[in-house]
Design a protein around this motif. Structure first.
Motif, PDB file in Angstrom:
ATOM      1  N   ARG A 155      -0.813 -16.413 -22.949  1.00  0.00           N
ATOM      2  CA  ARG A 155       0.471 -15.711 -22.796  1.00  0.00           C
ATOM      3  C   ARG A 155       0.419 -14.286 -23.362  1.00  0.00           C
ATOM      4  NH1 ARG A 155       4.150 -15.349 -20.957  1.00  0.00           N
ATOM      5  NH2 ARG A 155       6.050 -16.123 -21.962  1.00  0.00           N
ATOM      6  N   ASP A 156      -0.041 -14.130 -24.612  1.00  0.00           N
ATOM      7  CA  ASP A 156       0.073 -12.840 -25.285  1.00  0.00           C
ATOM      8  C   ASP A 156      -1.107 -11.913 -25.051  1.00  0.00           C
ATOM      9  OD1 ASP A 156       2.495 -13.641 -26.237  1.00  0.00           O
ATOM     10  OD2 ASP A 156       1.910 -13.769 -28.345  1.00  0.00           O
ATOM     11  N   ALA A 162       4.599 -18.279 -18.290  1.00  0.00           N
ATOM     12  CA  ALA A 162       4.694 -19.605 -18.919  1.00  0.00           C
ATOM     13  C   ALA A 162       4.476 -20.715 -17.892  1.00  0.00           C
ATOM     14  CB  ALA A 162       6.044 -19.759 -19.599  1.00  0.00           C
ATOM     15  N   VAL A 173       7.281 -26.087 -19.079  1.00  0.00           N
ATOM     16  CA  VAL A 173       7.494 -24.700 -19.513  1.00  0.00           C
ATOM     17  C   VAL A 173       8.145 -24.681 -20.895  1.00  0.00           C
ATOM     18  CG1 VAL A 173       8.783 -22.589 -19.038  1.00  0.00           C
ATOM     19  CG2 VAL A 173       7.581 -23.765 -17.175  1.00  0.00           C
ATOM     20  N   ASN A 174       9.081 -25.589 -21.132  1.00  0.00           N
ATOM     21  CA  ASN A 174       9.728 -25.639 -22.446  1.00  0.00           C
ATOM     22  C   ASN A 174       8.717 -25.928 -23.546  1.00  0.00           C
ATOM     23  OD1 ASN A 174      12.267 -25.065 -21.485  1.00  0.00           O
ATOM     24  ND2 ASN A 174      12.901 -27.206 -21.314  1.00  0.00           N
ATOM     25  N   ASN A 177       6.673 -22.773 -24.153  1.00  0.00           N
ATOM     26  CA  ASN A 177       7.423 -21.774 -24.913  1.00  0.00           C
ATOM     27  C   ASN A 177       7.550 -22.165 -26.378  1.00  0.00           C
ATOM     28  OD1 ASN A 177       7.791 -20.086 -22.710  1.00  0.00           O
ATOM     29  ND2 ASN A 177       9.724 -21.052 -22.108  1.00  0.00           N
ATOM     30  N   SER A 178       7.727 -23.445 -26.636  1.00  0.00           N
ATOM     31  CA  SER A 178       7.809 -23.924 -28.010  1.00  0.00           C
ATOM     32  C   SER A 178       6.472 -23.745 -28.728  1.00  0.00           C
ATOM     33  CB  SER A 178       8.230 -25.395 -28.020  1.00  0.00           C
ATOM     34  OG  SER A 178       8.257 -25.901 -29.340  1.00  0.00           O
ATOM     35  N   LEU A 180       4.227 -21.558 -28.038  1.00  0.00           N
ATOM     36  CA  LEU A 180       4.017 -20.128 -28.248  1.00  0.00           C
ATOM     37  C   LEU A 180       4.727 -19.648 -29.504  1.00  0.00           C
ATOM     38  CD1 LEU A 180       2.881 -17.430 -27.273  1.00  0.00           C
ATOM     39  CD2 LEU A 180       4.938 -17.159 -25.863  1.00  0.00           C
ATOM     40  N   GLN A 181       5.944 -20.102 -29.712  1.00  0.00           N
ATOM     41  CA  GLN A 181       6.685 -19.698 -30.911  1.00  0.00           C
ATOM     42  C   GLN A 181       5.992 -20.200 -32.172  1.00  0.00           C
ATOM     43  OE1 GLN A 181       9.129 -17.454 -30.779  1.00  0.00           O
ATOM     44  NE2 GLN A 181       8.641 -17.487 -28.580  1.00  0.00           N
TER      45      GLN A 181
END
Length: 332
Positions: A155-156, A162, A173-174, A177-178, A180-181
């Motif tokens: 991602r980064d 995502a 996707v959720n 995203n979780s 990634l955080q």
């Protein structure tokens, strides 16, 4: 049927029907960037090399699965990422701890120069490529669990959506995203507090002068002069040898304990690894009548002081393209 669709179908058919030499030729175009991707995932140059070879083998065996929904390059990245995750599950199920990475190996700048260059209108891409290959980043990312590590890099660093990362990992996707955080939070624990604490950017005159002073003080084996170049919170490690030293006093005490001042005659060759300045040191060996490889010291520099020293063993010299010996006069 549009021209782009016909071309995509032709590319897929050509790829599936290619013989092994032709297929390998197509894949080899992406070797360096895939190697760097695997290196970020694994922290080891040698493991990355093995994983790229495994990637090409898997790609050849599974060429029938390439459906053209993504580019050939993206398809290879998917295979490489999964090959990295498989290796981590088998050989390193637990991430690094304690601020050091015992399997860390340097990456020669001369090989990084083979990567496709970002355009002049992409300064952010240039900065990301540089910062995410520095040793501080490599150390920090190796402290993440494998799947969040993959999410962060895809991602980064690579800028994948995502949705594509979720498809690669077989996740939602959720969940991506979780992850990634969590990965970003984990990186903040191990990276310098401020962005400017990266070595960053092109080497300037001040950095070159500090490296020269470090080199001269090392050749003179002057621990006092070396200490004056270190920031108070400097970190020093020597993978794969365990033992992270934190703070100027601890680093200086370790040098003295190791008998640094009593070493024989030294010579130095400037080099660069991971887009950072480095110095290769050679020690005089009377029996050989030459200076032989000793260590490669990679330096992180912030605000006119050395903030980290990563010392690599003499087995890294061949990969870095360094001379295997220096004659008595010390010239390369």
């Amino acid at each position: 049927m549009g021209a782009e669709t016909r071309q995509a179908e032709l590319d897929v058919r050509d790829l599936r029907e290619a013989d092994e030499p032709a297929f390998t030729g197509l894949a080899q175009r992406h070797r360096r960037e895939l190697h760097v991707h695997c290196y970020r995932m694994l922290g080891s140059f040698e493991d990355a090399e093995d994983t790229v070879q495994e990637t090409f083998l898997r790609a050849w065996r599974r060429r029938e699965t390439f459906a053209g929904r993504s580019t050939f390059r993206a398809w290879l990245y998917r295979i490489a990422t999964n090959a990295c995750l498989d290796l981590l599950a088998k050989c390193r199920p637990e991430p690094a701890t304690g601020g050091e990475v015992l399997w860390l190996q340097p990456y020669p700048d001369r090989l990084l120069d083979e990567l496709p260059a970002a355009g002049a209108d992409e300064p952010e891409a240039v900065a990301v490529a540089r910062e995410t290959i520095e040793l501080a980043y490599l150390v920090a990312v190796q402290h993440l669990a494998p799947r969040p590590r993959a999410v962060l890099i895809l991602r980064d660093v690579l800028g994948w959506p995502a949705k594509d990362v979720a498809e690669l990992l077989g996740d939602s996707v959720n969940s991506v995203n979780s992850a990634l955080q969590r990965a970003r939070a984990g990186m903040r624990e191990h990276l310098p507090a401020q962005r400017q604490d990266w070595t960053g950017g092109e080497e300037d005159a001040g950095t070159r002068e500090l490296v020269r002073r470090f080199t001269d003080a090392s050749l003179a084996k002057d621990v006092g002069r070396l200490a004056a170049l270190l920031r108070e919170d400097v970190r020093c490690s020597m993978p794969p040898t365990p033992g992270l030293q934190i703070g100027r006093d601890a680093v200086v005490a370790d040098w003295i304990a190791d008998g640094f001042e009593s070493l024989g005659s030294l010579r130095a060759v400037p080099t660069a690894v991971n887009r950072q300045p480095a110095v290769a040191f050679y020690l005089w060996q009377e029996r050989e009548g030459a200076y032989l490889p000793l260590t490669v010291d990679a330096l992180s520099i912030t605000g006119g002081a050395i903030t980290e020293i990563l010392i690599f063993h003499d087995d890294q010299f061949p990969r870095l393209g360094l001379p295997e010996r220096l004659p008595a006069d010390g010239t390369p």
